[in-house]
Scaffold this active site. Structure first.
Site, PDB file in Angstrom:
ATOM      1  N   SER A 121      35.563  46.425  38.453  1.00  0.00           N
ATOM      2  CA  SER A 121      35.483  45.419  37.394  1.00  0.00           C
ATOM      3  C   SER A 121      34.096  44.796  37.299  1.00  0.00           C
ATOM      4  CB  SER A 121      36.513  44.320  37.632  1.00  0.00           C
ATOM      5  OG  SER A 121      37.805  44.863  37.728  1.00  0.00           O
TER       6      SER A 121
HETATM    7  N1  SAH Z   1      39.738  45.573  41.710  1.00  0.00           N
HETATM    8  C1  SAH Z   1      39.344  46.953  41.546  1.00  0.00           C
HETATM    9  C2  SAH Z   1      39.836  47.469  40.218  1.00  0.00           C
HETATM   10  C3  SAH Z   1      40.118  48.915  40.260  1.00  0.00           C
HETATM   11  S1  SAH Z   1      40.771  49.553  38.761  1.00  0.00           S
HETATM   12  C4  SAH Z   1      37.837  47.054  41.626  1.00  0.00           C
HETATM   13  O1  SAH Z   1      37.140  46.147  41.125  1.00  0.00           O
HETATM   14  O2  SAH Z   1      37.330  48.043  42.135  1.00  0.00           O
HETATM   15  C5  SAH Z   1      42.504  49.297  38.992  1.00  0.00           C
HETATM   16  C6  SAH Z   1      43.149  49.994  40.159  1.00  0.00           C
HETATM   17  O3  SAH Z   1      44.557  49.812  40.055  1.00  0.00           O
HETATM   18  C7  SAH Z   1      42.929  51.492  40.214  1.00  0.00           C
HETATM   19  O4  SAH Z   1      42.354  51.833  41.440  1.00  0.00           O
HETATM   20  C8  SAH Z   1      44.327  52.087  40.051  1.00  0.00           C
HETATM   21  O5  SAH Z   1      44.532  53.279  40.799  1.00  0.00           O
HETATM   22  C9  SAH Z   1      45.200  50.967  40.567  1.00  0.00           C
HETATM   23  N2  SAH Z   1      46.576  50.985  40.091  1.00  0.00           N
HETATM   24  C10 SAH Z   1      47.044  51.242  38.860  1.00  0.00           C
HETATM   25  N3  SAH Z   1      48.388  51.145  38.827  1.00  0.00           N
HETATM   26  C11 SAH Z   1      48.774  50.791  40.078  1.00  0.00           C
HETATM   27  C12 SAH Z   1      50.032  50.536  40.686  1.00  0.00           C
HETATM   28  N4  SAH Z   1      51.166  50.610  39.997  1.00  0.00           N
HETATM   29  N5  SAH Z   1      50.056  50.207  41.997  1.00  0.00           N
HETATM   30  C13 SAH Z   1      48.903  50.130  42.717  1.00  0.00           C
HETATM   31  N6  SAH Z   1      47.685  50.359  42.199  1.00  0.00           N
HETATM   32  C14 SAH Z   1      47.619  50.700  40.896  1.00  0.00           C
END
Ligand code: SAH
Length: 212
Positions: A62
């Site tokens: 993000s």
């Molecule tokens: N806070 C992270 C954001 C990553 S993007 C950062 O700044 O790096 C969002 C993440 O949510 C992804 O890695 C994706 O694989 C995960 N995600 C999506 N659906 C999910 C679920 N149902 N349970 C766990 N993780 C999930």
């Protein structure tokens, strides 16, 4: 260097403070955590720019402002238990680990969580607990949580997460369609939920039950 303390201080003074981030603890954590370690590869030099960046598996780290905004909304004072859904790169996890007692972080893609964990452990964080699972069901065994942060966009608020939120607890979650969402802050009081919008945002999809 584009990755040193000065780059982080500039990120705080030029991106976060002008847009209204005020909590000094949040600003301090943002100035401290080396975002470039979580970006990695050829994009290291872009780590302190004002934008989200691609990470592995088609996911994104993000934008710094979004991390600060969501973290500030959790109103962390230091003794909380926090649940994070979507470990991704682990950057948001590190910011949370700086600001509360324990972070429980859940990610559905094990490759991402393994990599994030390696970096977080190499940075010395010992107050983070990891689980690879579909996070829309939360982490029932460790409830209740004073704060819950969902870093992927959902069509609606997953009810298991509301159930796992402590009395007086705060949750931030992007709610909307697959393209754009409203960053939504939820508060639980006397078992009742109140919600407010913190503005528009764009997150990758929260997949699975209660997600897409
Ligand atoms: N806070 C992270 C954001 C990553 S993007 C950062 O700044 O790096 C969002 C993440 O949510 C992804 O890695 C994706 O694989 C995960 N995600 C999506 N659906 C999910 C679920 N149902 N349970 C766990 N993780 C999930």
């Amino acid at each position: 260097m584009l990755t040193d303390d000065k780059a982080r201080e500039r990120m705080v003074s030029e991106q976060l403070i002008p847009r209204g981030i005020k909590d000094p603890r949040v600003l301090h954590a943002m100035a401290k955590v080396p975002r470039h370690r979580f970006v990695g590869g050829e994009r290291v030099s872009q780590a302190y720019m004002d934008s989200p960046l691609p990470i592995d598996e088609g996911q994104t780290i993000s934008q710094p402002y979004m991390v600060a905004l969501m973290t500030e909304a959790l109103e962390l004072k230091g003794d909380e238990k926090t649940l994070e859904i979507g470990t991704g790169s682990g950057y948001q996890t590190a910011i949370l680990a700086e600001l509360c007692a324990r972070v429980y972080t859940v990610e559905r893609i094990s490759e991402l969580q393994i990599k994030a964990r390696e970096i977080l452990e190499s940075l010395g964080y010992t107050n983070i607990f990891y689980k690879t699972v579909n996070g829309t069901l939360g982490w029932e065994e460790q409830k209740p949580y004073d704060a819950i942060i969902v870093t992927a966009g959902a069509p609606r608020i997953p009810t298991p997460l509301v159930d796992q939120l402590a009395e007086g607890g705060r949750m931030v979650i992007p709610i909307g369609d697959r393209v754009s969402q409203e960053l939504t802050k939820i508060r639980k009081h006397a078992g009742e939920i109140s919600s407010e919008s913190l503005g528009g945002c764009r997150f990758v999809a929260l997949l699975g039950e209660y997600g897409w």
